[in-house]
Scaffold this active site. Structure first.
Site, short mmCIF file in Angstrom:
data_model
loop_
_atom_site.label_atom_id
_atom_site.label_comp_id
_atom_site.label_asym_id
_atom_site.label_seq_id
_atom_site.Cartn_x
_atom_site.Cartn_y
_atom_site.Cartn_z
N ASN A 102 28.89 8.43 -2.21
CA ASN A 102 28.36 9.62 -2.91
C ASN A 102 29.55 10.51 -3.23
O ASN A 102 30.39 10.71 -2.36
CB ASN A 102 27.44 10.44 -2.01
N LYS A 489 10.28 25.78 -13.40
CA LYS A 489 9.37 24.78 -12.81
C LYS A 489 8.74 23.94 -13.92
O LYS A 489 8.66 22.74 -13.81
CB LYS A 489 8.24 25.46 -12.00
N GLU A 492 11.32 21.55 -15.69
CA GLU A 492 11.91 20.45 -14.93
C GLU A 492 10.92 19.34 -14.60
O GLU A 492 11.32 18.19 -14.51
CB GLU A 492 12.67 20.93 -13.69
N HIS A 508 13.99 41.59 -28.64
CA HIS A 508 15.37 41.48 -29.12
C HIS A 508 15.71 40.05 -29.54
O HIS A 508 16.89 39.70 -29.62
CB HIS A 508 16.33 41.96 -28.03
C1 F6R Z 1 14.65 23.75 -8.99
C2 F6R Z 1 15.60 23.40 -7.97
C3 F6R Z 1 17.04 23.65 -8.21
C4 F6R Z 1 17.72 24.12 -6.92
C5 F6R Z 1 19.23 24.21 -7.12
C6 F6R Z 1 19.92 24.75 -5.89
O1 F6R Z 1 13.35 23.43 -8.62
O2 F6R Z 1 15.24 22.90 -6.94
O3 F6R Z 1 17.24 24.56 -9.25
O4 F6R Z 1 17.19 25.36 -6.57
O5 F6R Z 1 19.75 22.94 -7.41
O6 F6R Z 1 19.68 23.94 -4.79
P1 F6R Z 1 19.86 24.47 -3.31
O7 F6R Z 1 18.87 25.55 -3.09
O8 F6R Z 1 19.63 23.28 -2.45
O9 F6R Z 1 21.26 24.99 -3.21
#
Ligand code: F6R
Length: 612
Positions: A102, A489, A492, A508
């Site tokens: 990874n 939401k 995505e 605007h």
């Molecule tokens: C949207 C979502 C992402 C995370 C972002 C940050 O549903 O899950 O936008 O909020 O990738 O991730 P974390 O909170 O794990 O740092």
């Protein structure tokens, strides 16, 4: 992002790897593969698509081989398209050393060119494959896999969580970490390696978190850890705090729906033992030792990405209005490259569900290096951001498996409300005033449950608007970030283009988009700026936009202005976002289901974004 699971021990390895990979599916991926050590040889099978496609292939070719050492990987493509060849594991020229990885090896081209000149033949377009060849090259003289991996890693620049196995030494896995999380799992006469605990929780709760620059040799008898520069490290064994039921669907069709419905409980968990309702106060042990820094701060900066950034925006409204603390909110990805002016009078909160987001972690390091006090608001216990912070507050939402963040968001908001109340009280807010707020907060879980008693109108909306091409989400004040979150939401998981805006900004520019086909969702609770939002609703009405209002139960005026009204219970204005976002989570969910989308694993997305 990519998933990793490795096993060595007496059990049949393939089912353990497949089960582990399935539990990591939520992280987002586009191909999967396994390597097994069998009778002095390495068998590699890999495939673009889902883990189920890999399993179907193995079954089709009657190949379900038994082994006691192996590793599996789910790849989220960076270098090279997601096809069978680019899928991991990658092997050296002789097929004797296999690697899963990874992260990104930044200097892979230079190393590849050098190795090609030495006769190495490459199969894939990936950066990862150079690791197998580099280790091969070093192993020729070193004849020690653990040492060869450490030497190889001194030559690479970039990020990795990686696992190596070799037919030369079929009694071990070598695991290494730099920037991409990796844990070791310790069983009875068996060892595991995993990108996160979900992959191995069914087998063991005893884990060791690797730190950056550490390499481990894992055998069935135990493990040994050294830095890449050969310094031995003693590692603490820790206990995983969640259990298997928390990472299973528990009767729901999708993890996202399960997690939406867990919110009364997860919000309660964020407050448990912390919210002292009748004292009008808050106790947060993780901030005790930085109390003076926090109270004396010149300003607070909240940093996060995506949904966590939206939570930070709500936090800004709370902290400035209730606790009178100057607050700024930044995208982690912008903060880290902007040469921010930071002093040791700044307190920086890093918000992250996973605790592993690469940009947020880099922002933490940047702020820390510049002298700020860095504090985490994190969900995953033991994650990198939690460990590198100087203090902080866990949000205690439990494992979040659905890629679209839901329960973590409301737990982040609840935690920010707690931090705000704690600071406000320390700064002199009167007990009577505070008790009104602590009681409001205490009542939130019950009000969330109330929303779930009437979801049919939201489902009906999804049926009505399932073919819409665009959506606009508008809100003001602390509900502006809720509008952003509603739009995020929806886009995505249902792939509908959606924009969130402060309601008054609409005129605007975005107002040009409004016609009789445009659904416009207004978050319009009965708070101090209600009348202002109503004016914005009128502006959309005048242009025939279709108005969906998220409004309070006792708001009768709204009926004549909106085409559709979704009701939420009323609460104190700055806590409203915790309730108002719930119908938007449900709307996104039902829209995605109506459109036949993969709710829990939306295309191209990763749950934990561990690359820049
Ligand atoms: C949207 C979502 C992402 C995370 C972002 C940050 O549903 O899950 O936008 O909020 O990738 O991730 P974390 O909170 O794990 O740092």
């Amino acid at each position: 992002m990519c998933g990793i699971v490795g096993y060595i021990g007496p059990k049949d390895t393939l089912p353990i790897l497949i089960e582990g990979l399935k539990r990591l599916e939520y992280r987002g991926y586009d191909s999967a593969g396994i390597a097994l050590s069998i009778n002095g040889e390495i068998l590699v099978r890999k495939k673009a698509g889902k883990v189920a496609d890999l399993v179907a292939d193995l079954k089709k070719s009657n190949e379900l081989p038994h082994a006691h050492l192996g590793m599996g990987h789910t790849r989220w493509a960076t270098h090279g398209e997601p096809n069978d060849i680019n899928a991991h594991p990658h092997v050296d020229c002789q097929g004797e050393i296999a690697v899963i990885h990874n992260g990104i090896i930044e200097n892979y081209l230079a190393i590849k060119t050098r190795l090609k000149q030495r006769g190495h033949v490459f199969q894939s377009e990936t950066d990862t494959e150079i690791l197998a060849h580099l280790i091969e090259e070093i192993y020729k003289t070193k004849k020690d896999l653990f040492a060869a991996v450490r030497l190889a890693l001194r030559e690479v620049r970039g990020t990795y969580g990686l696992v190596v196995l070799s037919s030369h030494e079929p009694d071990k896995l070598i695991a290494a970490r730099m920037g991409s999380p990796l844990i070791l799992g310790l069983g009875d006469g068996e060892g595991f390696v995993a990108a996160d605990a979900a992959a191995i929780i069914a087998h063991t709760r005893q884990v060791v978190y690797l730190n950056d620059g550490e390499v481990a040799e894992v055998t069935a008898r135990g493990f040994e850890t050294k830095t890449i520069y050969d310094v031995s490290i003693d590692k603490a064994i820790e206990e995983i705090t969640f259990d298997l039921s928390q990472i299973e669907r528990g009767g729901y069709e999708h993890f996202m729906m399960k997690e939406i419905h867990e919110q009364p409980e997860t919000i309660r968990n964020a407050m448990r033992g912390r919210l002292l309702v009748e004292e009008g106060n808050v106790r947060l042990g993780g901030l005790d030792h930085v109390r003076d820094k926090l109270l004396g701060a010149r300003r607070v900066i909240i940093i996060g990405c995506g949904t966590s950034w939206h939570a930070g925006l709500v936090g800004e409204y709370m902290l400035e209005h209730i606790a009178k603390v100057p607050t700024e909110v930044e995208y982690a990805s912008e903060f880290r490259y902007r040469s921010p002016v930071i002093t040791n009078n700044d307190v920086v909160f890093l918000i992250s569900q996973s605790g592993e987001t690469a940009d947020t972690l880099a922002a933490l390091r940047e702020a820390k290096a510049k002298g700020a006090t860095v504090l985490g608001i994190v969900n995953v216990v033991g994650s990198s951001i939690a460990r590198e912070s100087q203090g902080g507050v866990y949000v205690h939402a439990g494992p979040e498996i659905g890629v679209a963040s839901t329960k973590a968001f409301t737990s982040q908001l609840t935690t920010l409300a707690l931090i705000t109340l704690m600071i406000a009280r320390e700064k002199g807010m009167k007990k009577e005033e505070a008790v009104v707020l602590t009681r409001e907060l205490d009542a939130i879980p019950g009000k969330v449950s109330q929303i779930f008693t009437n979801v049919e109108p939201i489902r009906a909306l999804a049926r009505e608007f399932r073919d819409s091409k665009n959506f606009l989400f508008l809100g003001r004040g602390a509900n502006f970030p809720v509008a952003l979150e509603g739009a995020l939401k929806l886009k995505e998981i249902s792939y509908i283009h959606a924009e969130g805006y402060p309601a008054a900004e609409m005129k605007h520019g975005p107002i040009a988009l409004i016609d009789e086909k445009m659904p416009v969702v207004f978050v319009v609770p009965k708070d101090s700026i209600y009348e202002k939002v109503i004016s914005n609703i009128q502006e959309v009405r005048a242009r025939k936009g279709r108005i969906i209002a998220i409004a309070n139960e006792d708001d009768h005026e709204i009926n004549s202005m909106a085409d559709y009204v979704i009701r939420v219970p009323r609460t104190y204005g700055f806590f409203g976002p915790i309730l108002n976002v719930i119908p938007l989570q449900l709307l996104a969910y039902y829209m995605a289901v109506e459109r036949g989308c993969n709710v829990d694993q939306p295309r191209n997305l990763a749950k934990s974004v561990t690359v820049e």
